[in-house]
Design a protein around this motif. Structure first.
Motif, PDB file in Angstrom:
ATOM      1  N   ALA A 170       0.817  -1.210   0.000  1.00 57.62           N
ATOM      2  CA  ALA A 170       0.000   0.000   0.000  1.00 57.62           C
ATOM      3  C   ALA A 170       0.852   1.261   0.000  1.00 57.62           C
ATOM      4  O   ALA A 170       1.880   1.336   0.669  1.00 57.62           O
ATOM      5  N   GLU A 171       0.358   2.220  -0.744  1.00 57.46           N
ATOM      6  CA  GLU A 171       0.943   3.549  -0.697  1.00 57.46           C
ATOM      7  C   GLU A 171       0.283   4.226   0.511  1.00 57.46           C
ATOM      8  O   GLU A 171      -0.921   4.086   0.717  1.00 57.46           O
ATOM      9  N   ILE A 172       1.097   4.890   1.332  1.00 56.17           N
ATOM     10  CA  ILE A 172       0.544   5.458   2.566  1.00 56.17           C
ATOM     11  C   ILE A 172       0.391   6.969   2.437  1.00 56.17           C
ATOM     12  O   ILE A 172       1.322   7.675   2.046  1.00 56.17           O
ATOM     13  N   GLN A 173      -0.812   7.407   2.744  1.00 51.68           N
ATOM     14  CA  GLN A 173      -1.061   8.835   2.670  1.00 51.68           C
ATOM     15  C   GLN A 173      -1.483   9.347   4.037  1.00 51.68           C
ATOM     16  O   GLN A 173      -2.515   8.953   4.569  1.00 51.68           O
ATOM     17  N   LYS A 174      -0.659  10.215   4.634  1.00 52.88           N
ATOM     18  CA  LYS A 174      -0.997  10.738   5.962  1.00 52.88           C
ATOM     19  C   LYS A 174      -1.747  12.048   5.822  1.00 52.88           C
ATOM     20  O   LYS A 174      -1.395  12.891   4.995  1.00 52.88           O
TER      21      LYS A 174
END
Ligand SMILES: Cc1cc2nc3c(=O)[nH]c(=O)nc-3n(C[C@H](O)[C@H](O)[C@H](O)COP(=O)(O)OP(=O)(O)OC[C@H]3O[C@@H](n4cnc5c(N)ncnc54)[C@H](O)[C@@H]3O)c2cc1C
Ligand SMILES: Nc1ncnc2c1ncn2[C@@H]1O[C@H](COP(=O)(O)O)[C@@H](O)[C@H]1O
Lengths: 324, 256
Positions: A170-174
């Motif tokens: 997964a690409e993590i987006q905060k």
């Protein structure tokens, strides 16, 4: 391209099993819809969560703030309204757990999107969502269609889908926390652990589970004697605890204990899924119930359709004879 | 305190044979018994306990057909002061959301400190009406409530989570509480109280009293008998024969 959002559930620093079930189910749905699966993590010190979650989703949207350390439907709702409005997923999946039950109905109402609860199956056809739910004490299933919309929400019953290992990255987006304080009108204070009693039903090899079919508290003596003859321990369904006939630590099920005895004898228990959740892993299950259609017979290995007040004393005698 | 309790009359299906009717969308109800939804008797009791401690009045509300008035009378006999029936027969298909929206319209002019619902109704198992009602009224809610303690300004609320773990919350009123079974010991109505309740007036509201008919979130397409899972091997015969066979099975497994 129907994107799916699944809400990550954690408690006391641990990701709950339902999360992996939701992510597995969501992944399977996206394989059909061609969309992406996004896991939403609201929590504190979330790296420990995202590390294990990465494999399970195409994307993770993460809000890390102390206010999300413990569940509070009020703060979670504020964050999720923002996220869902921005992401505009085709479907949002939430567990039908104590957490999801508190969250989903109000959240979907706030967003004004069609939703329903406690689903055991989801089918997506074009822009429509058809669900399977259970009604009438588990004696009927129903196909239910959500009113047409571009975005839907539902809660999924635990056990609907076995969790599988994922192989995604997964690409993590905060994103920043849109709320940083719990509101005065609803604050999480603490967890209170269940009281520990004198008998630990999770350690017994033989459990006699008694349910509402026992009718009166006085009749429990018969069950005690039966369990004693078997060298076992008495456990029960929720209504027996609700009536204060047995202490809470004897309750088997989703809001009680999970047991794995060698033998579980269900006496006068209908087999609601909340009860089944706590005893389905027993090696052998014998059910005594006068109703041939009681759902318990779908879980049991052996079934006796008769009056428990006849069968239990007779069985006790046979066991006593055999032991001599 | 002004308290509202939502009460549903539901068929008792745990021990009954349940069959699908000709429409394919409902069950055959004429041979079933009906009663107050289990969690609702706990919700009602919780309201009565609060009234006994702090004074005030309880209004019981049910969206149901005329028979629901019998259930409302039980509530009146136990300790509710007023009762409202909303004519379900005028609203067609219902789901949890629509039910909550209709109830909201029916109570919107009532003052309240707390609204009590059951955590779920055993017929449709929605777990929806309490929290949707709270959201549309703009007040906080707690579901699966297993304890309510009112102090000066705050309410201490316990919610029951999985495995018997308790979540302790601090809330303020007004609020909606969706009560879990076992929170208290529901009282029985005395015969005198039941007789007295028979004479009490129940306010009946219909579609004309509701500003506009709320939408449905979901439509039931068909009912079907759940596919049988791993079905048990049934042991048949007299109680004696069955017991002998069962005892043998238990012995074969090395458990006695
Ligand atoms: C959030 C939530 C959590 C829950 N958690 C749990 C949980 O952890 N554990 C749990 O058990 N439940 C739990 N429940 C409750 C669950 O939904 C059921 O209501 C409950 O399990 C029913 O218990 P029962 O089978 O004893 O009673 P019933 O469903 O009333 O069944 C009684 C059975 O006895 C049979 N019977 C009656 N007389 C006789 C006789 N003479 N001889 C033989 N058989 C007879 C009947 O045919 C019937 O099948 C939970 C519910 C909710 C909403
Ligand atoms: N038709 C109704 N009339 C009054 N109260 C209801 C009705 N349906 C549901 N409720 C209330 O909402 C609770 C939860 O129901 P549900 O969301 O349908 O599982 C019930 O325990 C009742 O307190």
């Amino acid at each position: 391209m129907a994107d799916i959002l699944a809400l990550v559930e954690h408690r006391q620093g641990t990701i709950r099993d339902i999360t992996y079930e939701l992510l597995t189910y969501g992944r399977k749905l996206t394989e059909k819809t061609g969309g992406k699966l996004t896991g939403v993590v609201l929590g504190h010190n979330t790296d420990r969560y995202t590390e294990t979650l990465k494999k399970h989703a195409h994307r993770l949207v993460v809000v890390d703030h102390e206010v999300f350390k413990d569940f509070n439907a009020e703060t979670y709702q504020v964050a999720l309204v923002d996220i869902i409005k921005k992401e505009n997923p085709f479907l949002t999946l939430i567990g039908n757990t104590a957490f999801g039950i508190d969250l989903c109905p109000a959240l979907a109402t706030k967003l004004d999107i069609p939703f329903t609860t406690d689903c055991i199956g989801v089918e997506i056809a074009d822009t429509r969502v058809k669900l399977t739910r259970q009604l009438y004490d588990g004696k009927m299933d129903a196909h239910v269609r959500l009113s047409d919309s571009s975005s839907y929400m539902l809660t999924l019953r635990s056990g609907t889908c076995a969790a599988e290992e994922g192989s995604l990255a997964a690409e993590i987006q905060k994103i920043d926390a849109p709320v940083t304080n719990q509101p005065d009108y609803k604050k999480f204070i603490e967890y209170i652990e269940a009281a520990v009693g004198d008998v630990d039903i999770t350690k017994a090899d033989v459990l006699v589970g008694v349910g509402r079919g026992i009718k009166e508290q006085a009749n429990l003596a018969m069950i005690e004697e039966f369990a004693k003859a078997m060298g076992g321990v008495v456990a029960c369904s929720r209504p027996i605890v609700d009536a204060n006939w047995l202490p809470k630590d004897r309750q088997v099920g989703s809001s009680g204990k999970t047991v794995k005895p060698k033998l579980y004898i269900a006496v006068g228990i209908s087999g609601a899924f909340q009860h089944i959740a706590g005893m389905k892993s027993a090696d052998t299950i014998i059910a005594i119930n006068k109703d041939p259609n009681a759902p318990i017979f779908n879980e049991a290995d052996y079934g006796i359709v008769d009056d428990l007040f006849k069968v239990v004393p007779a069985l006790k005698n046979k066991i006593m004879e055999m032991k001599q | 305190m002004e308290l509202i309790v939502c009460i549903k009359r539901v068929p008792q299906t745990a021990e009954a044979e349940v069959k699908i009717d000709d429409s394919g969308k409902d069950i055959v109800k004429d041979r079933l018994t009906f009663d107050m939804n289990e969690a609702d008797s706990y919700a009602l009791e919780e309201a009565i306990l609060l009234k006994e401690k702090f004074g005030g009045a309880i209004t019981a509300v049910s969206l149901g057909t005329a028979e629901a008035e019998d259930t409302l009378r039980i509530a009146l006999a136990k300790g509710a002061d007023n009762a409202i029936r909303i004519k379900a027969e005028e609203f067609g298909e219902l789901d949890g959301y629509k039910t909550a929206m209709i109830i909201k319209e029916a109570i919107k002019d009532l003052k309240f400190d707390a609204i009590f619902t059951g955590c779920m109704a055993t017929d449709d198992s929605y777990y929806q009406v309490g929290p949707v009602l709270a959201e549309t009224l703009g007040v906080p809610h707690a579901t699966l409530v297993s304890k309510i303690e009112l102090t000066d300004k705050k309410v201490h609320v316990n919610r029951e989570l999985e495995g018997g773990l308790i979540e302790h919350l601090e809330m303020s009123l007004p609020a909606v509480f969706a009560v879990q079974t076992g929170i208290n010991e529901p009282r029985y109505a005395s015969l005198i109280a039941i007789r007295r309740a028979a004479a009490k007036e129940i306010k009946v509201l219909g579609k004309d009293d509701i500003a506009s008919e709320p939408k449905l979130n979901s439509t039931l397409e068909e009912l079907f008998v759940p596919p049988v899972g791993k079905r048990a091997e049934f042991l048949t015969g007299t109680a004696d024969e069955v017991s002998a066979r069962t005892a043998e099975i238990i012995k074969e497994k090395g458990l006695i």
